[in-house]
Design an enzyme around this catalytic site. Structure first.
Site, short mmCIF file in Angstrom:
data_model
loop_
_atom_site.label_atom_id
_atom_site.label_comp_id
_atom_site.label_asym_id
_atom_site.label_seq_id
_atom_site.Cartn_x
_atom_site.Cartn_y
_atom_site.Cartn_z
N ASN A 1 19.04 -14.91 8.34
CA ASN A 1 20.28 -14.95 9.12
C ASN A 1 20.95 -16.32 9.04
O ASN A 1 22.18 -16.42 8.87
CB ASN A 1 19.98 -14.64 10.60
N ALA B 1 21.35 -12.40 16.57
CA ALA B 1 21.77 -13.37 15.56
C ALA B 1 22.87 -14.32 16.02
O ALA B 1 23.37 -15.12 15.21
CB ALA B 1 22.19 -12.70 14.26
N GLY C 1 22.46 -16.92 17.99
CA GLY C 1 21.88 -18.25 17.83
C GLY C 1 21.76 -18.66 16.38
O GLY C 1 21.99 -19.82 16.02
N ASP C 2 21.41 -17.71 15.52
CA ASP C 2 21.32 -18.00 14.08
C ASP C 2 22.69 -18.33 13.50
O ASP C 2 22.81 -19.22 12.64
CB ASP C 2 20.72 -16.81 13.34
#
Length: 309
Positions: free
Chosen positions: A49, A257, A259-260
Site C-alpha cells: 500500500n 489504507a 494511514g498507508d
C-alpha cells in the site's frame, strides 16, 4: 510542491498481502456469525500500500519484499509493476504462500483485520543485504512491522549507514520498540493505537497524542508523527512543541489504507525536498481522499487529485 520533473526516490521494505474484504452492518462479536453484504479481493499489505501510495503521489519507487509462487503473488507483482514500481528486489518464496489479510468493514467505515504473514515472514537480514542497492538508490526508506523484526532492524541500520531519510511505521505494535531502533529512525509514524502500545499512555485526543509524541521523542525518536484519524495529525518535529494538524473534513466510506496513503504521500514529498509541514498537509489531503473510497490500494489517489483538491 513536488513536480513530475523533480521526483524523489522511495524504497519500501515491507509486506504484500492479498486482502479479502467483507462488508457487514457492524463488526461481529466473539462467536457471532453475521450476514455480510459485499465481498472483494484486492491488493494490500502495508508495504504494498505504501509503495503504491508513494508512486501515485509523485515518487519513483522500489519495493523490497517477498511473495509466494502462486496466483496471489503473481497478481500482486503485476499490480506493482503496472504502477511503475521497480520490483527487482521483490523475491518469490518457493515454499510459503503469499500473505493474506482478512478484513471486515462495518457500515460506520471502521475495520477489523487479521493478517496471515505467509511469504512476508521470509524477509530476513540476508534479503536486505542482497538488495542493498535498492536502499542506496533511495532518498527515503520506509519500513513497517509486518515483516520479521530482524529484517526491519537490518533495513533501518543499512538505511542509516547510507544516510537515507528513514521512516518507520510501527504497525502492528504490541509494545515499546527496542531502544536501539530509535536512533536509526528519522520519522516514527504510529497511529493512535500504536502510539498507545509504544508508550503505555492513552491516545484518544490531540492532547493525549501530544503527550505520547513527547514521550517517544524523550525515548530517543528524532521526529514523531501520530495520526489520529478524523482528528488529524500531531507532529513533534525536532525540538519544537508538538503541533496539531487538523484533518480535512470528508464523508468516510472505508478507512482501510488511509494511514498507508498518508505515509506514502509524506515520503514522496520528503524525497524531493518538500518542507515537512507542507509534506504533512499534502499527505493529509491524500489520506482524506482515500477514505471516501472502498478498498486499500484502489482507494489511493493520484498526485493530480491531491494537488487539485
Amino acid at each position: 510542491m513536488a513536480t513530475n520533473e523533480a521526483r524523489g526516490h522511495v524504497t519500501v521494505i515491507g509486506s504484500l498481502n492479498m486482502d479479502l474484504v467483507a462488508r457487514a452492518p457492524r463488526l461481529p462479536q466473539p462467536g457471532e456469525t453475521l450476514a455480510g453484504h459485499a465481498f472483494a479481493q484486492v491488493a494490500g499489505g502495508k508495504g504494498g500500500n505504501q509503495a503504491v501510495a508513494a508512486a501515485r503521489l509523485g515518487a519513483q519507487v522500489a519495493m523490497l519484499g517477498c511473495v509466494g509462487a502462486d496466483a496471489n503473488g503473481a497478481q500482486l507483482r503485476a499490480g506493482l509493476e503496472a504502477e511503475g514500481i521497480d520490483c527487482a528486489a521483490l523475491e518469490t518464496s518457493a515454499a510459503a504462500p503469499t500473505g493474506v489479510a482478512l478484513i471486515i468493514v462495518d457500515d460506520g467505515s471502521q475495520n477489523a483485520i487479521v493478517i496471515v504473514a505467509g511469504s512476508n515472514g521470509e524477509v530476513a537480514p540476508d534479503t536486505i543485504s542482497r538488495h542493498e542497492a535498492a536502499l542506496a538508490a533511495a532518498n527515503v526508506v520506509i519500513c513497517q512491522l509486518e515483516t520479521p523484526p530482524a529484517a526491519v532492524r537490518a533495513a533501518l541500520a543499512v538505511a542509516r549507514r547510507l544516510g537515507k531519510t528513514v521512516i518507520l511505521n510501527p504497525a502492528p505494535a504490541a509494545g515499546p520498540l527496542p531502544a536501539d531502533w530509535l536512533p536509526l529512525i528519522d520519522y516514527l509514524i504510529p497511529n493512535e493505537l500504536e502510539a498507545a502500545a509504544l508508550t503505555g499512555l492513552p491516545v484518544t485526543s490531540p492532547q493525549e497524542a501530544q503527550a505520547a509524541a513527547r514521550a517517544l521523542r524523550h525515548a530517543g525518536a528524532r521526529n514523531v508523527i501520530v495520526t489520529i484519524g478524523a482528528q488529524g495529525v500531531v507532529a513533534a518535529l525536532g525540538d519544537a512543541e508538538p503541533q496539531h494538524f487538523e484533518a480535512p473534513r470528508v464523508k468516510a466510506v472505508d478507512t482501510t489504507a488511509a494511514g498507508d496513503t498518508f505515509i506514502g504521500g509524506l515520503a514522496a514529498q520528503l524525497a524531493c525536498g518538500v518542507d515537512v509541514a507542507d509534506a504533512i498537509r499534502f499527505a493529509q489531503r491524500a489520506a482524506a481522499i482515500s477514505v471516501t473510497r472502498a478498498g486499500a490500494q484502489p482507494s489511493i489517489p493520484a498526485r493530480a487529485e491531491v494537488v487539485g483538491a
